[in-house]
Design an enzyme around this catalytic site. Structure first.
Site, short mmCIF file in Angstrom:
data_model
loop_
_atom_site.label_atom_id
_atom_site.label_comp_id
_atom_site.label_asym_id
_atom_site.label_seq_id
_atom_site.Cartn_x
_atom_site.Cartn_y
_atom_site.Cartn_z
N ASP A 93 0.28 -34.24 49.18
CA ASP A 93 0.57 -34.28 50.62
C ASP A 93 1.60 -33.18 50.89
O ASP A 93 2.48 -32.94 50.07
CB ASP A 93 1.15 -35.68 50.91
CG ASP A 93 1.43 -35.90 52.36
OD1 ASP A 93 1.56 -34.92 53.10
OD2 ASP A 93 1.54 -37.08 52.75
N ASP A 284 -6.12 -42.78 50.65
CA ASP A 284 -4.97 -43.11 49.82
C ASP A 284 -4.11 -44.09 50.61
O ASP A 284 -4.14 -44.09 51.83
CB ASP A 284 -4.10 -41.88 49.53
CG ASP A 284 -3.20 -41.55 50.71
OD1 ASP A 284 -3.70 -40.97 51.69
OD2 ASP A 284 -2.00 -41.91 50.69
N CYS A 324 -10.87 -56.15 35.95
CA CYS A 324 -9.63 -55.43 35.61
C CYS A 324 -8.93 -56.09 34.42
O CYS A 324 -9.22 -57.23 34.04
CB CYS A 324 -8.69 -55.35 36.82
SG CYS A 324 -7.64 -56.79 37.06
N HIS A 353 -4.50 -55.02 39.34
CA HIS A 353 -5.61 -55.71 39.99
C HIS A 353 -5.93 -55.12 41.37
O HIS A 353 -7.09 -54.86 41.69
CB HIS A 353 -5.34 -57.21 40.12
CG HIS A 353 -6.34 -57.87 41.02
ND1 HIS A 353 -7.61 -58.17 40.61
CD2 HIS A 353 -6.26 -58.20 42.34
CE1 HIS A 353 -8.29 -58.67 41.64
NE2 HIS A 353 -7.49 -58.72 42.70
ZN LIG Z 1 -8.60 -58.01 38.75
#
Ligand SMILES: [Zn+2]
Length: 388
Positions: A93, A284, A324, A353
């Site tokens: 950025d 983002d 995850c 996560h």
């Molecule tokens: Zn997860």
């Protein structure tokens, strides 16, 4: 200017598309969510956590890196990739947004913007030219231009017009500075549709607040400049969803198809799916990691607050659909305990996560665009996500 971006599939019922953006550090599959490493770090996570979550590109911030540790130091250390041990792509950025977040301490002039460091009050000047230089010292893969961002929730058209006019003049200067800094364009198309890229890419920033006519003008102007892609700046700052959607459409309808569009600072599931529908490719946001540190996790069935008493004895993962690291190894009960005990590992596990949740959301969005079911995927996902 050739852009190392290929559109792979387009949805027939909306402007959604999938694509690949090639950089010096690999391929970014779009639509993409980019975790935010403001200060050369995604808070609480390591590069290994990010790779395992499927991140292909991180966003870092020129304003913060310029002040600390300084872009000169990063250059001495061999660039940001080496410094933070990240071998994927990095977008920086320009710092415009951060400078305009300091209204008491900054002054806009034709030359650039002067501001005081939020660390020690020292004075600094950002110009379109030296921001390109700083990004070169950082060594990021995608550079953005210095812009004038209006923060007001309800900006006057006069202010938006003034900001856009200056942003346009700065964009022309930044494009020239880029051409001088990256003297030789080393982007080579290959026979299989991919690209070999050996230089950093330049993205222009499109302003215009919530005024569709200004957004259109900004998009057409930026499309006339030599850039590899486009950022949509100055939105997701308190305007209504309707105002956001109209502004985004006014931009994407006036940009060439063959270059990527990046919505700066947007990262909730509902907003991202709405923007993908309107032809946006890149996102983002600090939101998923910020809320993780407050105990909030996204799941396919809505958000849960892990500190709530109901999770103290639930021996199931945060989200049974999630692959995850956190969901494969830990129960809600354990995560609830970590949060209540103020253990720092809680920040890491919930951040892993939430980032993986958004990266998976983008994977599913890409699959739905490819197989022609994006709009029903979007509606089902939002309905389930908002049900709680
Ligand atoms: Zn997860």
């Amino acid at each position: 200017m050739i852009s190392p971006f290929t559109v792979l599939a387009k949805d027939t019922h909306s402007k959604a598309r999938t694509g690949r953006l090639y950089t010096q550090h690999g391929v970014i599959q779009t639509p993409v969510f980019m975790p935010v490493a403001t200060q050369a770090c995604v808070k609480a996570l390591t590069d290994e956590d990010l790779r395992n979550a499927g991140a292909e590109c991180l966003l870092s911030n020129t304003y913060h890196l310029y002040l600390r540790p300084t872009t000169k130091l990063l250059q001495q250390m061999g660039g940001l990739h080496k410094f933070m041990h990240w071998d994927g792509s990095i977008l920086t950025d320009s710092g415009g947004f951060q400078v305009y977040s300091l209204p008491k301490f900054r002054k806009i002039k034709e030359e650039g913007v002067t501001f005081q460091s939020h660390h020690d009050g020292s004075k600094h000047l950002f110009t379109p030219e030296n921001v390109i230089q700083f990004e070169s010292e950082i060594g990021s893969d995608i550079w953005t231009m210095l812009d004038v961002c209006i923060h007001a929730k309800d900006p006057s058209k006069h202010d938006a017009r003034e900001a856009l006019n200056l942003t346009k003049r700065w964009a022309e200067r930044a494009a020239k500075a880029y051409q001088q800094t990256v003297a030789q364009q080393l982007i080579t198309p290959k026979e299989d549709g991919s690209f070999q890229v050996k230089n950093s890419l330049l993205f222009g920033i499109i302003q215009g607040a919530i005024f569709p006519d200004l957004r259109k003008e900004a998009a057409l102007h930026m499309a006339s400049l030599p850039t590899h892609g486009y950022c949509i700046g100055g939105l997701s700052l308190g305007e209504t969803l309707e105002q956001m959607n109209v502004s985004v459409s006014a931009v994407t309808e006036n940009l060439p198809e063959g270059k990527p569009r990046y919505f700066m600072g947007l990262g909730t599931p509902v907003e991202m799916l709405n923007a993908i529908e309107r032809g946006v490719d890149m996102f983002d946001c600090v939101w998923p990691t910020r809320v993780a540190r407050n105990g909030l996790a996204m799941t396919g069935n809505g958000r849960i607050n892990i500190k709530n008493a109901q999770y103290r004895s639930e021996d199931i993962p945060l989200d049974d659909q999630c692959d995850c690291f956190t969901c494969r190894h830990y129960s809600r009960a354990y995560l609830c305990h970590l949060y209540r005990a103020a253990e720092l590992t809680s920040h890491r596990l919930l951040s892993i996560h939430n980032i993986r949740f958004l990266i998976r959301l983008m994977e599913k969005a890409r699959a739905s665009i490819t197989n022609g079911t994006f709009l029903s995927f979007k509606e089902d996902t939002i309905r389930q996500y908002l049900q709680q």
